[in-house]
Write a protein that holds these residues in place. Sequence first.
Motif, PDB file in Angstrom:
ATOM      1  N   SER A   1     -21.078  16.977  35.995  1.00 46.94           N
ATOM      2  CA  SER A   1     -21.301  16.314  34.714  1.00 46.94           C
ATOM      3  C   SER A   1     -21.781  17.274  33.625  1.00 46.94           C
ATOM      4  CB  SER A   1     -22.335  15.195  34.890  1.00 46.94           C
ATOM      5  OG  SER A   1     -21.944  14.285  35.885  1.00 46.94           O
ATOM      6  N   LYS A   2     -22.004  18.527  33.962  1.00 47.39           N
ATOM      7  CA  LYS A   2     -22.745  19.396  33.050  1.00 47.39           C
ATOM      8  C   LYS A   2     -22.000  19.723  31.757  1.00 47.39           C
ATOM      9  CE  LYS A   2     -21.329  23.714  35.383  1.00 47.39           C
ATOM     10  NZ  LYS A   2     -21.847  24.902  36.086  1.00 47.39           N
ATOM     11  N   TYR A   3     -20.679  19.601  31.754  1.00 46.68           N
ATOM     12  CA  TYR A   3     -19.925  19.898  30.536  1.00 46.68           C
ATOM     13  C   TYR A   3     -19.710  18.670  29.650  1.00 46.68           C
ATOM     14  CZ  TYR A   3     -18.748  24.155  33.114  1.00 46.68           C
ATOM     15  OH  TYR A   3     -18.808  25.323  33.829  1.00 46.68           O
ATOM     16  N   LEU A   4     -20.081  17.487  30.135  1.00 48.56           N
ATOM     17  CA  LEU A   4     -19.725  16.259  29.432  1.00 48.56           C
ATOM     18  C   LEU A   4     -20.491  16.075  28.126  1.00 48.56           C
ATOM     19  CD1 LEU A   4     -19.284  13.684  32.338  1.00 48.56           C
ATOM     20  CD2 LEU A   4     -17.541  14.977  31.097  1.00 48.56           C
ATOM     21  N   GLN A   5     -21.703  16.613  28.026  1.00 48.94           N
ATOM     22  CA  GLN A   5     -22.435  16.468  26.772  1.00 48.94           C
ATOM     23  C   GLN A   5     -21.724  17.211  25.647  1.00 48.94           C
ATOM     24  OE1 GLN A   5     -25.507  14.545  26.249  1.00 48.94           O
ATOM     25  NE2 GLN A   5     -24.457  14.791  24.304  1.00 48.94           N
ATOM     26  N   GLY A   6     -21.210  18.396  25.960  1.00 51.88           N
ATOM     27  CA  GLY A   6     -20.440  19.133  24.962  1.00 51.88           C
ATOM     28  C   GLY A   6     -19.172  18.388  24.580  1.00 51.88           C
ATOM     29  N   GLU A   7     -18.568  17.730  25.551  1.00 52.18           N
ATOM     30  CA  GLU A   7     -17.397  16.899  25.272  1.00 52.18           C
ATOM     31  C   GLU A   7     -17.760  15.771  24.317  1.00 52.18           C
ATOM     32  OE1 GLU A   7     -15.087  13.621  27.880  1.00 52.18           O
ATOM     33  OE2 GLU A   7     -14.885  15.682  28.650  1.00 52.18           O
ATOM     34  N   ALA A   8     -18.950  15.206  24.492  1.00 50.94           N
ATOM     35  CA  ALA A   8     -19.394  14.128  23.606  1.00 50.94           C
ATOM     36  C   ALA A   8     -19.532  14.627  22.172  1.00 50.94           C
ATOM     37  CB  ALA A   8     -20.720  13.566  24.096  1.00 50.94           C
ATOM     38  N   PHE A   9     -20.058  15.842  21.987  1.00 43.94           N
ATOM     39  CA  PHE A   9     -20.183  16.395  20.640  1.00 43.94           C
ATOM     40  C   PHE A   9     -18.800  16.510  19.981  1.00 43.94           C
ATOM     41  CE2 PHE A   9     -24.056  18.884  22.372  1.00 43.94           C
ATOM     42  CZ  PHE A   9     -24.871  17.782  22.196  1.00 43.94           C
TER      43      PHE A   9
ATOM     44  N   SER B   1     -35.792  20.963  24.222  1.00 46.39           N
ATOM     45  CA  SER B   1     -36.602  19.785  24.542  1.00 46.39           C
ATOM     46  C   SER B   1     -36.672  19.547  26.043  1.00 46.39           C
ATOM     47  CB  SER B   1     -36.030  18.547  23.844  1.00 46.39           C
ATOM     48  OG  SER B   1     -34.766  18.183  24.382  1.00 46.39           O
ATOM     49  N   LYS B   2     -35.605  19.920  26.761  1.00 46.59           N
ATOM     50  CA  LYS B   2     -35.576  19.745  28.211  1.00 46.59           C
ATOM     51  C   LYS B   2     -36.121  20.961  28.959  1.00 46.59           C
ATOM     52  CE  LYS B   2     -31.528  16.690  28.149  1.00 46.59           C
ATOM     53  NZ  LYS B   2     -30.139  16.483  28.630  1.00 46.59           N
ATOM     54  N   LYS B   3     -36.360  22.047  28.222  1.00 42.28           N
ATOM     55  CA  LYS B   3     -36.795  23.315  28.820  1.00 42.28           C
ATOM     56  C   LYS B   3     -35.807  23.772  29.907  1.00 42.28           C
ATOM     57  CE  LYS B   3     -40.566  23.722  26.369  1.00 42.28           C
ATOM     58  NZ  LYS B   3     -40.299  22.640  25.408  1.00 42.28           N
ATOM     59  N   GLN B   4     -34.511  23.571  29.611  1.00 45.73           N
ATOM     60  CA  GLN B   4     -33.443  23.972  30.528  1.00 45.73           C
ATOM     61  C   GLN B   4     -32.409  24.755  29.708  1.00 45.73           C
ATOM     62  OE1 GLN B   4     -31.898  20.817  33.094  1.00 45.73           O
ATOM     63  NE2 GLN B   4     -33.771  19.637  32.780  1.00 45.73           N
ATOM     64  N   PHE B   5     -32.685  26.014  29.475  1.00 43.05           N
ATOM     65  CA  PHE B   5     -31.873  26.798  28.550  1.00 43.05           C
ATOM     66  C   PHE B   5     -30.503  27.155  29.115  1.00 43.05           C
ATOM     67  CE2 PHE B   5     -36.336  27.465  27.464  1.00 43.05           C
ATOM     68  CZ  PHE B   5     -36.309  27.021  26.147  1.00 43.05           C
ATOM     69  N   GLN B   6     -30.329  26.956  30.435  1.00 36.38           N
ATOM     70  CA  GLN B   6     -29.013  27.192  31.012  1.00 36.38           C
ATOM     71  C   GLN B   6     -28.017  26.131  30.551  1.00 36.38           C
ATOM     72  OE1 GLN B   6     -31.613  26.004  32.595  1.00 36.38           O
ATOM     73  NE2 GLN B   6     -31.019  24.311  33.927  1.00 36.38           N
ATOM     74  N   LEU B   7     -28.517  25.049  29.937  1.00 28.63           N
ATOM     75  CA  LEU B   7     -27.625  23.987  29.458  1.00 28.63           C
ATOM     76  C   LEU B   7     -26.835  24.416  28.221  1.00 28.63           C
ATOM     77  CD1 LEU B   7     -29.961  20.859  29.762  1.00 28.63           C
ATOM     78  CD2 LEU B   7     -28.078  21.507  31.283  1.00 28.63           C
TER      79      LEU B   7
ATOM     80  N   ASP C   1     -23.362  25.523  28.960  1.00 27.67           N
ATOM     81  CA  ASP C   1     -22.630  24.374  29.508  1.00 27.67           C
ATOM     82  C   ASP C   1     -22.172  23.439  28.392  1.00 27.67           C
ATOM     83  OD1 ASP C   1     -23.012  25.310  32.060  1.00 27.67           O
ATOM     84  OD2 ASP C   1     -24.735  24.030  32.481  1.00 27.67           O
ATOM     85  N   TYR C   2     -23.063  23.143  27.456  1.00 23.95           N
ATOM     86  CA  TYR C   2     -22.706  22.267  26.339  1.00 23.95           C
ATOM     87  C   TYR C   2     -21.596  22.888  25.493  1.00 23.95           C
ATOM     88  CZ  TYR C   2     -27.038  19.627  27.250  1.00 23.95           C
ATOM     89  OH  TYR C   2     -28.030  18.864  27.806  1.00 23.95           O
ATOM     90  N   LEU C   3     -21.727  24.188  25.222  1.00 24.32           N
ATOM     91  CA  LEU C   3     -20.730  24.850  24.386  1.00 24.32           C
ATOM     92  C   LEU C   3     -19.378  24.916  25.091  1.00 24.32           C
ATOM     93  CD1 LEU C   3     -22.858  27.756  22.874  1.00 24.32           C
ATOM     94  CD2 LEU C   3     -22.336  25.523  21.891  1.00 24.32           C
ATOM     95  N   LYS C   4     -19.401  25.177  26.397  1.00 23.05           N
ATOM     96  CA  LYS C   4     -18.146  25.214  27.137  1.00 23.05           C
ATOM     97  C   LYS C   4     -17.506  23.828  27.185  1.00 23.05           C
ATOM     98  CE  LYS C   4     -15.918  26.811  31.369  1.00 23.05           C
ATOM     99  NZ  LYS C   4     -16.080  27.537  32.649  1.00 23.05           N
ATOM    100  N   GLY C   5     -18.343  22.783  27.322  1.00 11.18           N
ATOM    101  CA  GLY C   5     -17.819  21.430  27.323  1.00 11.18           C
ATOM    102  C   GLY C   5     -17.104  21.097  26.025  1.00 11.18           C
ATOM    103  N   TYR C   6     -17.684  21.541  24.920  1.00 12.17           N
ATOM    104  CA  TYR C   6     -17.047  21.342  23.610  1.00 12.17           C
ATOM    105  C   TYR C   6     -15.709  22.084  23.552  1.00 12.17           C
ATOM    106  CZ  TYR C   6     -16.441  21.270  18.535  1.00 12.17           C
ATOM    107  OH  TYR C   6     -15.936  21.087  17.273  1.00 12.17           O
ATOM    108  N   GLN C   7     -15.716  23.342  24.010  1.00 11.65           N
ATOM    109  CA  GLN C   7     -14.494  24.149  23.978  1.00 11.65           C
ATOM    110  C   GLN C   7     -13.394  23.556  24.864  1.00 11.65           C
ATOM    111  OE1 GLN C   7     -16.114  27.915  25.183  1.00 11.65           O
ATOM    112  NE2 GLN C   7     -16.830  28.454  23.128  1.00 11.65           N
ATOM    113  N   LEU C   8     -13.781  23.056  26.045  1.00 10.44           N
ATOM    114  CA  LEU C   8     -12.799  22.451  26.939  1.00 10.44           C
ATOM    115  C   LEU C   8     -12.186  21.203  26.316  1.00 10.44           C
ATOM    116  CD1 LEU C   8     -14.636  22.821  30.383  1.00 10.44           C
ATOM    117  CD2 LEU C   8     -12.562  24.021  29.648  1.00 10.44           C
TER     118      LEU C   8
END
Length: 290
Positions: free
Chosen positions: A214-222, A242-248, A251-258
């Motif tokens: 599910s990790k790319y789906l937030q970027g897809e939402a953007f 805000s989540k203190k999870q900078f590895q996200l 993932d978000y950017l790749k989700g947007y690109q995909l």
Amino acid sequence: MKIAIIIPAHNEEQFIHLTLDSLVQQSLAVTQIVVVDDNSTDRTFEIASSYSTSLPIKVVQTLSSAENVPGSKVIHAFNYGLAQIDLAGFDIICKYDADLIFPSDYLEQVVDHFDARPLGEQESDRIGMVAGHCSILKEGQWEIENQNNPDHIRGALKAYRRECFEQIGGLQASIGWDTIDEMLARFYGWQVITIPELYVKHLKPTGAAYNSRSKYLQGEAFYKMRYGKLLTLITALKMAWSKKQFQLIPDYLKGYQLAQKKNLAPLVTEEQGRFIRKYRWKGIKSKLGL
């Protein structure tokens, strides 16, 4: 006001009795509750059905994937529950999770806010959505969940005026549905209200059941909300902080690109997308004091 509450539930035997107990104890009675047992393999259906003598409850079952895909699974279950009621017969439609404990005056406070600005007054005063905030148990203390925001209603506890719900076209079965609904409500001139100091106990941290797929789906939402690249980057940075999870962030950017590469269909029109971007940029500038 007549209230319909729809509760999607997948393997919630540990918590659903606490949610339903808190609805039994409400100072303002609910008109109809529909619990959607979404492909559970535990006692969710049995437990929910046992409340038939203490609540106006209907428990139905539906089949879906056992995988908890953010947005898609829960909204498909919600829509199945929605089909079990006569929408026109209700004033307020609620989508609540099965892992919440509501204070006894929760529904009363929500209805009071809807009643404060009834339909028929100035359009700019119309209230379309109302909710409190989520708290989580941390080291033995109930604390405000870090994803709370004064202008955002959490997906766990949505309440809509029926006319607003119908105008936004219901809920989108996609990651990001709980932002799209608010943005479309604002686009059509409805107010989105959160009630200060009204806290609901959220028994499972947000996203606890999500998996690595599910990790790319937030970027897809953007992408589907037509954020654009720069706003996506800023939002990704803010959410990761805000989540203190900078590895996200990647993932978000790749989700947007995909999503862009696949040329996925946006969930909002171009005009609605412009409104969303303008609203988001206004919020960013306000926080920067510009």
